[in-house]
Design a protein around this motif. Structure first.
Motif, mmCIF file in Angstrom:
data_model
loop_
_atom_site.group_PDB
_atom_site.id
_atom_site.type_symbol
_atom_site.label_atom_id
_atom_site.label_comp_id
_atom_site.label_asym_id
_atom_site.label_seq_id
_atom_site.Cartn_x
_atom_site.Cartn_y
_atom_site.Cartn_z
ATOM 1 N N PRO A 36 -11.254 -10.899 -1.164
ATOM 2 C CA PRO A 36 -10.166 -9.828 -1.184
ATOM 3 C C PRO A 36 -10.780 -8.443 -0.290
ATOM 4 N N GLY A 37 -9.624 -7.949 0.505
ATOM 5 C CA GLY A 37 -10.007 -6.772 1.299
ATOM 6 C C GLY A 37 -10.266 -7.081 2.656
ATOM 7 N N GLU A 38 -10.684 -8.491 3.039
ATOM 8 C CA GLU A 38 -11.013 -8.724 4.221
ATOM 9 C C GLU A 38 -9.667 -9.096 4.948
ATOM 10 N N TYR A 39 -9.750 -8.763 6.396
ATOM 11 C CA TYR A 39 -8.528 -9.050 7.222
ATOM 12 C C TYR A 39 -8.432 -10.289 8.186
ATOM 13 N N PHE A 40 -7.285 -10.889 8.123
ATOM 14 C CA PHE A 40 -6.928 -12.095 8.888
ATOM 15 C C PHE A 40 -6.460 -11.582 10.318
ATOM 16 N N LEU A 41 -5.505 -10.524 10.376
ATOM 17 C CA LEU A 41 -5.208 -9.799 11.487
ATOM 18 C C LEU A 41 -5.090 -8.543 11.406
ATOM 19 N N ARG A 42 -5.379 -7.853 12.625
ATOM 20 C CA ARG A 42 -5.405 -6.332 12.621
ATOM 21 C C ARG A 42 -4.065 -5.819 13.594
ATOM 22 N N GLU A 43 -3.371 -4.781 13.143
ATOM 23 C CA GLU A 43 -2.211 -4.435 14.269
ATOM 24 C C GLU A 43 -2.837 -4.028 15.326
ATOM 25 N N ALA A 44 -2.111 -4.424 16.551
ATOM 26 C CA ALA A 44 -2.256 -4.386 17.960
ATOM 27 C C ALA A 44 -3.624 -5.007 18.370
#
Length: 154
Positions: free
Chosen positions: A36-44
Motif C-alpha cells: 500500500p502506498g507504492e506507485y505503479f505509474l507516476r504522472e509524466a
C-alpha cells in the motif's frame, strides 16, 4: 509454484488467447507485488510498462492544484492498468498508487511493442483486449462529468 504463463492464463485479459500467443507475450512479463502506498505509474514519467492486476486495488490519481491528489478511478483485480505504453510519447498521464497489497503481472511495453510490430496478429490481439476497457472508462468518465455538471447547475 506457478510460472508467469500460468499466472497470465488465469487473468481475464488472456481469455481466448492461443497458447502460442500467450507464450510469446509471457516473454515480456514478470510478476510484481506492491505494498500500500507504492506507485505503479507516476504522472509524466516514462510509461514503459502496463499491468494486469491479479489481486488488490490501485487508485488512479491526478494532482489538482490547491487540492492535492484526486482519485478519479480505482482499478481492481482482473483489470488492466496503463495504456500509454502503446501511444507515443509513452508517458503516463496519471499516478497509479496501490491502496492495498497488490499483485500484478507487469509487461515491458517496449518488448511487447516489438512483438506486436513483428507479428500484426499479436498486435491485433492486444488491441482487442485494450480497446473495450478504455471505451468503458471513457464512458464512465463522461457520466461522472455529467454528474458534476448537473451538481454545478443545481
Amino acid at each position: 509454484m506457478k510460472d508467469i504463463a500460468d499466472l497470465l492464463r488465469h487473468h481475464p485479459f488472456a481469455e481466448g488467447l492461443d497458447e502460442e500467443t500467450l507464450a510469446l507475450i509471457a516473454g515480456c512479463a514478470k510478476n510484481v507485488i506492491l505494498q500500500p502506498g507504492e506507485y505503479f505509474l507516476r504522472e509524466a514519467a516514462p510509461a514503459d510498462s502496463f499491468y494486469l492486476v491479479r489481486h488488490g486495488a490501485v487508485a488512479l490519481e491526478t494532482f489538482v492544484p490547491g487540492r492535492g491528489p484526486f482519485t478519479f478511478l480505482t482499478v481492481k483485480s482482473g483489470e488492466i492498468l496503463g495504456a500509454e505504453w502503446l501511444i507515443p510519447p509513452y508517458r503516463s498521464s496519471f499516478d497509479a498508487r496501490a491502496v492495498e497489497l497488490t499483485r500484478a503481472i507487469s509487461f515491458d511495453g517496449k518488448c511487447l511493442r516489438g512483438k506486436c510490430e513483428a507479428d500484426p496478429r499479436v498486435g491485433y490481439e492486444m488491441m482487442k483486449r485494450f480497446i473495450p476497457p478504455l471505451v468503458k472508462r471513457l464512458q464512465s468518465a463522461r457520466m461522472q462529468a455529467l454528474g458534476m455538471y448537473d451538481a454545478a447547475n443545481a
